[in-house]
Design a protein around this motif. Structure first.
Motif, mmCIF file in Angstrom:
data_model
loop_
_atom_site.group_PDB
_atom_site.id
_atom_site.type_symbol
_atom_site.label_atom_id
_atom_site.label_comp_id
_atom_site.label_asym_id
_atom_site.label_seq_id
_atom_site.Cartn_x
_atom_site.Cartn_y
_atom_site.Cartn_z
ATOM 1 N N ARG A 191 0.877 -1.161 0.000
ATOM 2 C CA ARG A 191 0.000 0.000 0.000
ATOM 3 C C ARG A 191 0.927 1.227 0.000
ATOM 4 N NH1 ARG A 191 -2.462 4.396 -0.854
ATOM 5 N NH2 ARG A 191 -4.130 5.082 0.540
ATOM 6 N N CYS A 218 -4.425 -2.801 6.299
ATOM 7 C CA CYS A 218 -4.922 -1.493 5.879
ATOM 8 C C CYS A 218 -6.282 -1.215 6.526
ATOM 9 C CB CYS A 218 -5.045 -1.459 4.362
ATOM 10 S SG CYS A 218 -5.378 0.196 3.748
ATOM 11 N N ALA A 219 -6.485 0.041 6.918
ATOM 12 C CA ALA A 219 -7.765 0.437 7.528
ATOM 13 C C ALA A 219 -8.938 0.162 6.600
ATOM 14 C CB ALA A 219 -7.734 1.921 7.886
ATOM 15 N N ILE A 268 -1.952 2.473 8.399
ATOM 16 C CA ILE A 268 -1.374 3.799 8.186
ATOM 17 C C ILE A 268 -0.482 4.223 9.350
ATOM 18 C CG2 ILE A 268 -3.440 4.977 9.104
ATOM 19 C CD1 ILE A 268 -1.062 6.278 6.328
ATOM 20 N N TYR A 283 -8.812 8.538 7.635
ATOM 21 C CA TYR A 283 -8.642 7.656 8.797
ATOM 22 C C TYR A 283 -9.411 8.140 10.027
ATOM 23 C CZ TYR A 283 -5.341 5.661 5.626
ATOM 24 O OH TYR A 283 -4.789 5.114 4.513
#
Ligand SMILES: Nc1nc2c(c(=O)[nH]1)N[C@H]1C(S)=C(S)[C@@H](COP(=O)(O)O)O[C@H]1N2
Ligand SMILES: [Mo]
Length: 415
Positions: free
Chosen positions: A97, A146-147, A259, A284
């Motif tokens: 990412r 990843c969120a 992140i 986020y």
């Protein structure tokens, strides 16, 4: 929190807090060791070197289509390809990412600068790669996720499409990370008691979106988390970090959204006042009807999920038994059990766990299915963790599609 390795044999002086002279002495004493161990470990795997190998311009490693689905500047791991791998995700399979592109850094030029008004005396503190490697090392197995992992299911399953990269469930990987404790480095730098935020920043190019330059990728961590279990990692699965995953050094923040785990870290600001960046203000956070007008607080911990190691839409032969496999994980606690349904949710039974569930990483499982009726259907898997969290049937939507935790209806076809 991840599963921790046995405590290291050497420790920095903890109390009283070391002075800069102590630090210099410690680093001088350990520099022989650092020089002795650095060359063998100091460069990532060689370039793929295969001209025309499938990939992305901003990603260094090859991204063959049987292992990855390319999504913009990112590469999603295919869960089907994890079936033949172990509990750790090999680097060759690990999702990428990137907000921009992978910088090819040289560890000999690398410095970590810790700075800000949250340091006693406010004097910046700098470490070389060798000095970082000479600090006591910790090893932890944990996932980076990843969120937005699972985001596409807000649209395909709930009819509420979200903006952002349309990940299915492969925006996650598990690795064994080795590095120095961020808390040790912050103490060496002289973090003061009134520091509230600690913000690592990457050395990749500034992130520009819609003509706005948001600067380099960075996101504040509360000082309490930074001083808890965060690692400045220089090894992944027993080898130097690969270029794409943050060489020479990345932050690994166990259990938190990906992140937070800043790759290619070059500096860390320590502040007595709350810090802001794009990544804790416009991104986020959870926005949408169920959230306050200004959005939720910045998101921190990841959630709970399950995935089958099969392509979406896989074809399975009817009338014979199939051993189906998958993985479940929860950032809050170890997985307790996994329930599976092969008839679209009408009947459920327990999957067999392959691994002893551990905090911070996923648990592999399997089940046997002998499909009878031909045609389309859905496989479902639902994890429960030891804290009592269970995957719900739907996730409360948020406009940017973070933290999807609902049971995924995995389409298959019996032929
Ligand atoms: N410097 C920097 N760090 C970064 C990013 C980035 O683009 N630049 N992406 C973040 C995001 S959103 C995620 S999910 C993880 C992905 O880590 P990986 O590429 O090693 O899988 O890194 C994080 N750290
Ligand atoms: Mo991410």
């Amino acid at each position: 929190m991840c599963s921790a390795a046995p405590p290291p044999s050497r420790r920095l002086p903890r109390s009283p807090v070391p002075t800069r002279r102590d630090v210099l002495k410690l680093l001088a004493a350990s520099s022989v060791l650092a020089t002795a161990t650095t060359p063998a470990l100091a460069s990532p795997a060689p370039a793929p070197g295969v001209l025309g190998a499938p990939g992305l311009p901003g990603v260094h490693k090859p991204l063959p289509p049987e292992l990855f689905t390319l999504r913009g500047t990112n590469a999603e791991t295919s869960f089907a390809a994890l079936r033949s791998t172990g509990a750790l995700t090999p680097v060759s399979h690990f999702f990428v990412r990137n907000h921009t592109s992978t910088p090819l850094l040289d560890e000999r030029d690398w410095r970590l600068t810790v700075w800000g008004d949250g340091l006693r005396g406010q004097r910046p503190f700098t470490l070389t790669y060798g000095q970082l490697r000479s600090l006591p090392a910790v090893t932890r197995t944990c996932v980076v996720e990843c969120a937005g992992n699972g985001r596409s299911f807000f649209g395909s399953q709930q009819g509420q499409p979200a903006t952002g990269t349309a990940w299915t469930l492969g925006g996650i990987g598990a690795a064994r990370w080795r590095g120095a404790r961020l808390s040790d480095v912050l103490r060496l730098a002289g973090i003061s008691g009134d520091a509230v935020d600690v913000m690592p920043r990457g050395l990749d190019a500034p992130y520009v979106a819609d003509g706005v330059d948001h600067g380099r990728v960075r996101r504040p961590l509360p000082a309490a988390k930074a001083l808890d279990d965060v690692i400045l990692a220089y090894e992944m699965n027993g080898a130097p970090l690969p270029y794409d995953h943050g060489f020479p050094v990345r932050v690994v923040v166990p259990a938190w959204v990906g992140i937070a785990s800043i790759k290619w870290v070059g500096d860390i600001e320590v502040s007595t006042r709350p810090l802001q960046s794009l990544w804790n203000t416009q991104s986020y956070r959870l926005f949408g009807a169920a959230y306050p007008p200004g959005g939720s607080a910045p998101i921190t911990r990841q959630t709970i999920k399950s995935a089958w190691e099969l392509p979406l839409g896989a074809e399975l032969a009817g009338g014979r038994a199939h051993r189906l496999t998958g993985r479940s994980w929860s950032a809050a606690a170890p997985v307790r059990h996994v329930d599976v349904s092969t008839d679209g949710g009408a009947h459920w039974h327990r999957a067999r766990l392959t691994d002893r569930p551990r905090h911070g990483t996923w648990t592999r499982w399997s089940t046997t299915w002998r499909p009878k009726a031909e045609g389309p259907g859905h496989l479902l898997a639902r994890a429960t963790d030891t804290a009592g969290n269970v995957q719900p049937p739907t996730t409360v939507p948020n406009t940017q599609g973070y933290l999807f935790d609902a049971v995924v209806r995995h389409p298959v076809r019996v032929v």
